[in-house]
Design a protein around this motif. Structure first.
Motif, mmCIF file in Angstrom:
data_model
loop_
_atom_site.group_PDB
_atom_site.id
_atom_site.type_symbol
_atom_site.label_atom_id
_atom_site.label_comp_id
_atom_site.label_asym_id
_atom_site.label_seq_id
_atom_site.Cartn_x
_atom_site.Cartn_y
_atom_site.Cartn_z
ATOM 1 N N SER A 24 0.676 -1.377 -0.103
ATOM 2 C CA SER A 24 -0.014 0.154 0.086
ATOM 3 C C SER A 24 0.814 1.236 -0.071
ATOM 4 C CB SER A 24 -0.922 -0.047 1.291
ATOM 5 O OG SER A 24 -0.203 0.336 2.295
ATOM 6 N N THR A 25 1.949 1.205 0.786
ATOM 7 C CA THR A 25 2.808 2.436 1.099
ATOM 8 C C THR A 25 3.571 2.661 -0.637
ATOM 9 O OG1 THR A 25 4.865 1.097 1.631
ATOM 10 C CG2 THR A 25 3.569 2.099 3.348
ATOM 11 N N MET A 26 3.772 1.459 -1.242
ATOM 12 C CA MET A 26 4.449 1.442 -2.546
ATOM 13 C C MET A 26 3.453 2.149 -3.595
ATOM 14 S SD MET A 26 7.398 0.816 -3.614
ATOM 15 C CE MET A 26 7.700 -0.716 -2.530
ATOM 16 N N ASN A 27 2.202 1.614 -3.305
ATOM 17 C CA ASN A 27 1.317 2.216 -4.329
ATOM 18 C C ASN A 27 1.088 3.574 -4.289
ATOM 19 O OD1 ASN A 27 0.857 -0.191 -5.694
ATOM 20 N ND2 ASN A 27 -0.931 -1.053 -4.760
ATOM 21 N N SER A 28 1.031 3.975 -2.906
ATOM 22 C CA SER A 28 0.774 5.581 -2.633
ATOM 23 C C SER A 28 1.800 6.497 -3.128
ATOM 24 C CB SER A 28 0.274 5.835 -1.267
ATOM 25 O OG SER A 28 1.697 5.805 -0.535
ATOM 26 N N ARG A 29 3.014 5.632 -2.951
ATOM 27 C CA ARG A 29 4.275 6.380 -3.560
ATOM 28 C C ARG A 29 4.200 6.608 -5.059
ATOM 29 N NH1 ARG A 29 7.902 5.664 -7.151
ATOM 30 N NH2 ARG A 29 8.069 3.591 -6.578
ATOM 31 N N ILE A 30 3.901 5.637 -5.711
ATOM 32 C CA ILE A 30 3.687 5.421 -7.147
ATOM 33 C C ILE A 30 2.738 6.574 -7.615
ATOM 34 C CG2 ILE A 30 3.281 4.117 -9.066
ATOM 35 C CD1 ILE A 30 5.886 3.325 -8.241
ATOM 36 N N ALA A 31 1.494 6.418 -6.783
ATOM 37 C CA ALA A 31 0.338 7.512 -7.183
ATOM 38 C C ALA A 31 1.078 8.965 -7.157
ATOM 39 C CB ALA A 31 -0.657 7.259 -6.127
ATOM 40 N N SER A 32 2.083 9.127 -6.080
ATOM 41 C CA SER A 32 2.249 10.482 -6.130
ATOM 42 C C SER A 32 3.086 10.733 -6.975
ATOM 43 C CB SER A 32 2.800 10.681 -4.586
ATOM 44 O OG SER A 32 4.185 10.069 -4.661
ATOM 45 N N SER A 33 4.031 10.117 -7.684
ATOM 46 C CA SER A 33 5.032 10.150 -8.653
ATOM 47 C C SER A 33 4.418 10.156 -10.016
ATOM 48 C CB SER A 33 6.257 9.167 -8.536
ATOM 49 O OG SER A 33 5.609 8.000 -8.596
ATOM 50 N N VAL A 34 3.186 9.424 -10.024
ATOM 51 C CA VAL A 34 2.891 9.393 -11.409
ATOM 52 C C VAL A 34 1.638 10.599 -11.610
ATOM 53 C CG1 VAL A 34 1.311 8.101 -13.028
ATOM 54 C CG2 VAL A 34 2.959 6.845 -11.491
ATOM 55 N N HIS A 35 2.233 11.369 -12.386
ATOM 56 C CA HIS A 35 1.316 12.780 -12.315
ATOM 57 C C HIS A 35 0.386 12.650 -13.515
ATOM 58 C CE1 HIS A 35 4.020 13.905 -9.478
ATOM 59 N NE2 HIS A 35 5.109 13.948 -10.613
ATOM 60 N N GLY A 84 13.379 9.517 6.303
ATOM 61 C CA GLY A 84 12.222 8.516 6.304
ATOM 62 C C GLY A 84 11.807 8.153 5.056
ATOM 63 N N VAL A 85 11.982 9.100 3.984
ATOM 64 C CA VAL A 85 11.226 8.705 2.581
ATOM 65 C C VAL A 85 12.182 7.544 1.873
ATOM 66 C CG1 VAL A 85 10.344 10.831 1.987
ATOM 67 C CG2 VAL A 85 12.643 10.429 1.549
ATOM 68 N N VAL A 86 13.364 7.316 2.440
ATOM 69 C CA VAL A 86 14.180 6.169 1.694
ATOM 70 C C VAL A 86 13.572 4.786 1.951
ATOM 71 C CG1 VAL A 86 16.403 7.254 1.835
ATOM 72 C CG2 VAL A 86 15.736 5.986 3.707
ATOM 73 N N LYS A 87 12.716 4.698 3.049
ATOM 74 C CA LYS A 87 12.073 3.600 3.308
ATOM 75 C C LYS A 87 10.862 3.188 2.127
ATOM 76 C CE LYS A 87 12.485 3.871 8.247
ATOM 77 N NZ LYS A 87 11.609 4.384 9.240
ATOM 78 N N THR A 88 10.278 4.431 1.973
ATOM 79 C CA THR A 88 9.021 4.225 0.921
ATOM 80 C C THR A 88 9.331 4.601 -0.212
ATOM 81 O OG1 THR A 88 8.440 6.299 1.891
ATOM 82 C CG2 THR A 88 7.239 4.395 3.057
ATOM 83 N N ASN A 89 10.154 5.555 -0.601
ATOM 84 C CA ASN A 89 10.249 6.062 -1.843
ATOM 85 C C ASN A 89 11.445 5.334 -2.711
ATOM 86 O OD1 ASN A 89 11.356 7.628 -4.021
ATOM 87 N ND2 ASN A 89 10.128 9.366 -3.405
ATOM 88 N N MET A 90 11.150 4.378 -3.282
ATOM 89 C CA MET A 90 12.330 3.425 -4.054
ATOM 90 C C MET A 90 13.288 4.164 -4.688
ATOM 91 S SD MET A 90 12.499 0.400 -2.838
ATOM 92 C CE MET A 90 12.985 -1.012 -3.850
ATOM 93 N N PRO A 91 12.992 4.939 -5.737
ATOM 94 C CA PRO A 91 14.075 5.839 -6.341
ATOM 95 C C PRO A 91 14.919 6.604 -5.525
ATOM 96 C CG PRO A 91 11.924 6.318 -7.464
ATOM 97 C CD PRO A 91 11.575 5.394 -6.318
ATOM 98 N N ILE A 92 14.512 7.239 -4.508
ATOM 99 C CA ILE A 92 15.495 7.965 -3.677
ATOM 100 C C ILE A 92 16.143 7.003 -3.073
ATOM 101 C CG2 ILE A 92 15.158 9.123 -1.401
ATOM 102 C CD1 ILE A 92 14.812 11.033 -3.661
ATOM 103 N N ARG A 93 15.721 5.799 -2.741
ATOM 104 C CA ARG A 93 16.500 4.970 -1.643
ATOM 105 C C ARG A 93 17.679 4.526 -2.840
ATOM 106 N NH1 ARG A 93 14.621 -1.023 -0.175
ATOM 107 N NH2 ARG A 93 12.656 0.076 0.794
ATOM 108 N N TRP A 94 17.438 4.124 -4.049
ATOM 109 C CA TRP A 94 18.539 3.878 -4.895
ATOM 110 C C TRP A 94 19.527 4.842 -4.939
ATOM 111 C CZ3 TRP A 94 19.710 -0.696 -7.463
ATOM 112 C CH2 TRP A 94 18.800 -1.677 -7.528
ATOM 113 N N PHE A 95 19.083 6.230 -5.062
ATOM 114 C CA PHE A 95 19.775 7.316 -5.376
ATOM 115 C C PHE A 95 20.962 7.389 -3.986
ATOM 116 C CE2 PHE A 95 16.482 9.734 -8.147
ATOM 117 C CZ PHE A 95 16.761 8.776 -9.243
ATOM 118 N N TYR A 96 20.459 7.310 -2.922
ATOM 119 C CA TYR A 96 21.145 7.625 -1.863
ATOM 120 C C TYR A 96 22.032 6.402 -1.570
ATOM 121 C CZ TYR A 96 19.358 12.509 -0.957
ATOM 122 O OH TYR A 96 19.261 13.699 -1.094
#
Lengths: 135, 248, 465
Positions: free
Chosen positions: A3-14, C301-313
């Motif tokens: 779910s966190t992943m999906n919301s992350r993607i949702a926020s990045s898919v504009h 904290g975003v490195v846990k949820t934000n995959m691209p940021i995690r790769w970058f850092y």
């Protein structure tokens, strides 16, 4: 996780169907940082200071030690009879070259090259927002 | 100036690159401009000729199939051997590069880490001023030992078996096998095999200490007595030739 | 192209008229195919070292030739294609100008794949040029050179047309196009046709070095300065400091080529110069890393949820480690021991995979689903991809760096040569497993791409009916 992943993607898919969640995400993110600023600023700042001081000590002590030792060696060399003066020649060269760069820096500053240095980073994000809105 | 596009283009893009090129590339190039670059033909020393002729004796059929037969007349005969030897050397260099040998074997001996003890004399600039060091084969990694003083250290037979299947001679060697240098067995090298052996035997053949063994002592090296006369001739010539080399 | 779009940045621009998403995706997929090829090639060489090469004795699978394919496929197949894909996204959006000509973009794509493919075939047929990282057969060099010229023209046009102050990313890009062109020309032609011997060694050192420092590094950092603020939704900590990083890199990085050949017959004063400027650039690197961690500060904290940021850092941490390692490695004291050993191989993997490949992966991770208009099909596979790659490369680097020290000491102690290959064996076995982990990570990524693409296609079909 998903779910966190999906919301992350949702926020990045504009684009397309994700336009709306993105808008929500932005507003919450902005208000979120505002709140955390109020509460977490103090501890964050003291933490920053601690880290800075630890690194400063770790780096400065050995480098100062090394510098003083090398400087002492150089002094001993220059005292060494008539040829000792030659030991300073390369040092003077480096100082002259560095002075050149330093004056270039002053010249650049005097010519306004350091004005509005931070502006492009805000413009860039603004452009991005525009582009995503126009889709 | 520094914040404009043309400033970045000219100062950082061209200017700094040019500065580095001048200081890091042009300076050494100018420093070595007086050492003439040898052609492949000039690289054929008596040492190498000896090894090349040895190949003809050990692998007569393969040798004949690849390089033909030497003419009878004395003058032509010498010229023929020199020419074929240069040809083999150049082709061997091509194979050496193509197989990526230079990624696991370096070709320079450093003045540190006891390398002088292990491999032989420290490398000098003039050693690299020749066609076969274009681009230079300093190397980047030593999975196997340095080869710049390898010539003459081992026999052609040894090299043939070793190229064919390294594990037969060196129990834990990670070196790949090169059966395509041969027609099925180590006693039948093809053109690539013969050329490679020529090339490897050439390495270091320009030095006075050739052949260089680990913990080298001159008394251990005896002139071959059972071989015919031109073999011992080449040993003598070797000493003469290396004395001719201008020391750096 | 359309002259009407050249105006002030305020005019609303359409993303679709700026970015050719199809091309970006194609570049990414091609890059990953080359990465897979390169990894298989590396695996073959690793298997050879532990004497378990399943394909031994076959000419076209000669580990020596595939070893060259390994490095060349990474540089020109994976990194170059990955960067070109990302540039086709970043440059038009940053400048608000399309590239010079979209048809030219496609031509470049096709030509570049031709160059890389021909290089691979040439290397496997035994046509290599004796220049590390420039083994490209000599008859391909001019074509590649022309390709780089077209790339520069295509991308520098929008930068030239844009108005207003430039963001640091564009500083890096502008210089990188010039540098890449010059570096390739210098490395592939001068040691082959102009100078020989020791001087050619100096040029060769400069070439390998500049390929990392003036092609890969500025493009990589430029993209980081672009994507990190967008993903974190806040500007870079200090734009001024980022410019210090740019000028520091521009001045010090090209001066270091000779540090690849210390203790060679290249004159000693030039070797000293290269060592000093290398240590200087580590200070510059530190300012860049500080800038990025200053940007992350407060949002870690975003490195846990934000995959691209995690790769970058993660890549940035590896970058700092690898640069720190380099500032030791480059000293003459360390060189005595570690030169020619596996230490250097560990270092190279940490830079090329741990840093730049990670950044490209992160960019793909962000852009690919965005272009498909659909989130990643399997978040679980994303995690597998990340952890296998990160731990794999970290393990490989640690293993090889440690081994390199042992090898160096063994050689200096005049132990028999076989001793060094004997005790390397267990380290080389571990390296194979680390490599397999990295390859497994890539497979997880490819699987995820396949699932996501298929799901996106199904979406489109459903919309139509």
């Amino acid at each position: 996780m998903s779910s966190t992943m999906n919301s992350r993607i949702a926020s990045s898919v504009h684009a397309g169907q994700f336009t709306e969640p993105m808008a929500v995400e932005i507003t919450t993110a902005e208000s979120g940082t505002g709140e955390s600023d109020a509460s977490g600023q103090k501890s964050g700042r003291s933490m920053a200071w601690t880290i800075t001081i630890v690194f400063a000590v770790l780096i400065l002590i050995p480098s100062m030690l090394g510098f003083v030792m090398k400087f002492g060696e150089l002094m001993a060399l220059t005292d060494d009879g008539a040829d000792g003066g030659f030991a300073i020649t390369p040092v003077v060269n480096y100082l002259l070259a560095s002075a050149g760069f330093f004056f270039m820096l002053l010249w650049a500053a005097a010519n306004g090259m350091f004005r509005d240095l931070e502006q492009p980073k805000h413009l860039m994000l603004q452009n991005e927002r525009e582009l995503d809105r126009n889709v | 100036m520094f914040e404009s596009k043309s400033g970045i283009l000219y100062v950082a893009g061209l200017g700094f690159f040019a500065l580095a090129f001048v200081s890091n590339a042009l300076v050494p190039a100018l420093m070595y401009r007086n050492i003439p670059e040898k052609t492949v033909a000039e690289l054929v020393t008596p040492n190498l000729r000896y090894q090349f002729e040895d190949l003809a004796r050990r692998f007569p059929e393969s040798f004949k199939a690849v390089w033909g037969e030497a003419p009878e007349a004395e003058a032509e005969n010498q010229k023929w051997w020199d020419e074929k030897c240069a040809e083999a050397l150049e082709y061997g260099h091509k194979v050496y590069v193509a197989e990526g040998c230079w990624h696991c074997h370096s070709q320079f001996v450093r003045p540190v880490a006891n390398e002088e003890e292990r491999f032989g004399p420290v490398s000098r600039s003039w050693e690299y001023q020749n066609r076969l060091q274009r681009p230079v084969l300093f190397g980047t990694r030593r999975v196997g030992p340095d080869l710049s003083r390898e010539g003459g250290r081992r026999s052609n037979d040894w090299h043939a078996v070793h190229f064919f299947r390294p594990l037969d001679l060196s129990a834990a060697s990670p070196m790949p096998e090169y059966p395509w240098f041969f027609e099925g067995s180590p006693d039948k090298p093809n053109k690539r095999g013969l050329a490679m052996m020529t090339y490897v035997q050439w390495l270091g053949s320009w030095l006075e200490s050739y052949p260089y063994y680990e913990a080298y002592s001159p008394s251990a090296l005896k002139k071959p007595e059972t071989e015919n006369t031109d073999a011992s001739d080449s040993q003598d010539n070797a000493a003469d030739a290396s004395a001719d080399q201008e020391p750096q | 192209m359309n002259e009407a779009t050249i105006a002030t940045p305020i005019t609303p621009k359409q993303h679709t008229e700026l970015v050719d998403e199809k091309l970006v995706r194609l570049y990414f997929i091609t890059a990953l195919i080359f990465l897979a090829t390169s990894m298989l090639a590396g695996l073959l060489m690793a298997m050879q070292l532990i004497r378990h090469n399943p394909l031994r004795g076959i000419e076209f699978f000669s580990p020596g030739r595939w070893r060259m394919l390994h490095t060349n496929a990474v540089a020109y197949g994976f990194l170059a294609n990955g960067f070109l894909g990302a540039l086709h996204w970043a440059i038009p959006r940053l400048t608000l100008q399309p590239v010079l000509d979209k048809r030219l973009s496609w031509l470049i794509y096709a030509a570049w794949q031709g160059v890389v493919g021909a290089t691979a075939v040439g290397l496997l047929l035994g046509e290599a040029q004796a220049l590390e990282w420039g083994e490209t057969p000599v008859w391909i060099d001019p074509v590649a050179q022309l390709g780089l010229l077209l790339v520069a023209i295509n991308f520098m046009t929008p930068i030239a047309r844009m108005k207003g102050p430039m963001y640091v990313t564009l500083w890096y890009f502008l210089a990188a196009f010039v540098w890449t062109f010059l570096t390739y020309a210098m490395g592939n032609f001068i040691p082959e046709y102009v100078v020989g011997g020791t001087a050619a060694g100096a040029v060769g050192g400069l070439f390998i070095h500049d390929l990392v420092g003036l092609f890969v590094t500025p493009l990589g950092w430029g993209l980081m300065y672009y994507f990190v603020p967008i993903l974190l939704k806040k500007p870079i900590w200090s734009h001024g400091l980022s410019l210090v990083g740019f000028w520091g890199l521009a001045f010090f990085y090209p001066l270091q080529g000779i540090h690849h050949f210390l203790y060679t017959p290249i004159p000693m004063f030039l070797q000293y110069g290269a060592v000093v400027s290398t240590i200087a650039v580590e200070l510059v690197v530190t300012t860049v890393v500080i800038n990025f961690f200053g940007t992350l500060w407060g949002n870690a904290g975003v490195v846990k949820t934000n995959m691209p940021i995690r790769w970058f850092y993660t890549g940035m941490i590896y970058y700092f480690l690898t640069c720190l390692q380099c500032s030791f490695q480059v000293t003459l004291t360390f060189q005595k021991i570690i030169h020619f050993s596996d230490w250097v191989v560990g270092h190279a993997h940490m830079v090329m995979f741990g840093v730049f490949s990670m950044w490209i992966m992160g960019i793909m991770l962000y852009l690919y689903p965005r272009m498909l208009n659909r989130p990643w099909a399997s978040p679980k596979l994303l995690e597998w991809h990340y952890w296998l790659s990160t731990l794999g490369v970290g393990f490989m680097a640690a293993d090889l760096i440690l081994l390199g020290v042992f090898q160096g000491w063994s050689w200096a102690a005049l132990e028999p040569w076989d001793a060094s290959t004997d005790f390397s064996y267990p380290f080389w076995v571990l390296r194979v497993f680390a490599g397999l982990a990295m390859f497994g990570g890539l497979l997880a990524f490819l699987q995820n791409i396949w699932l996501t693409t298929r799901a996106a296609a199904a979406d489109r079909l459903a919309q139509k009916s």
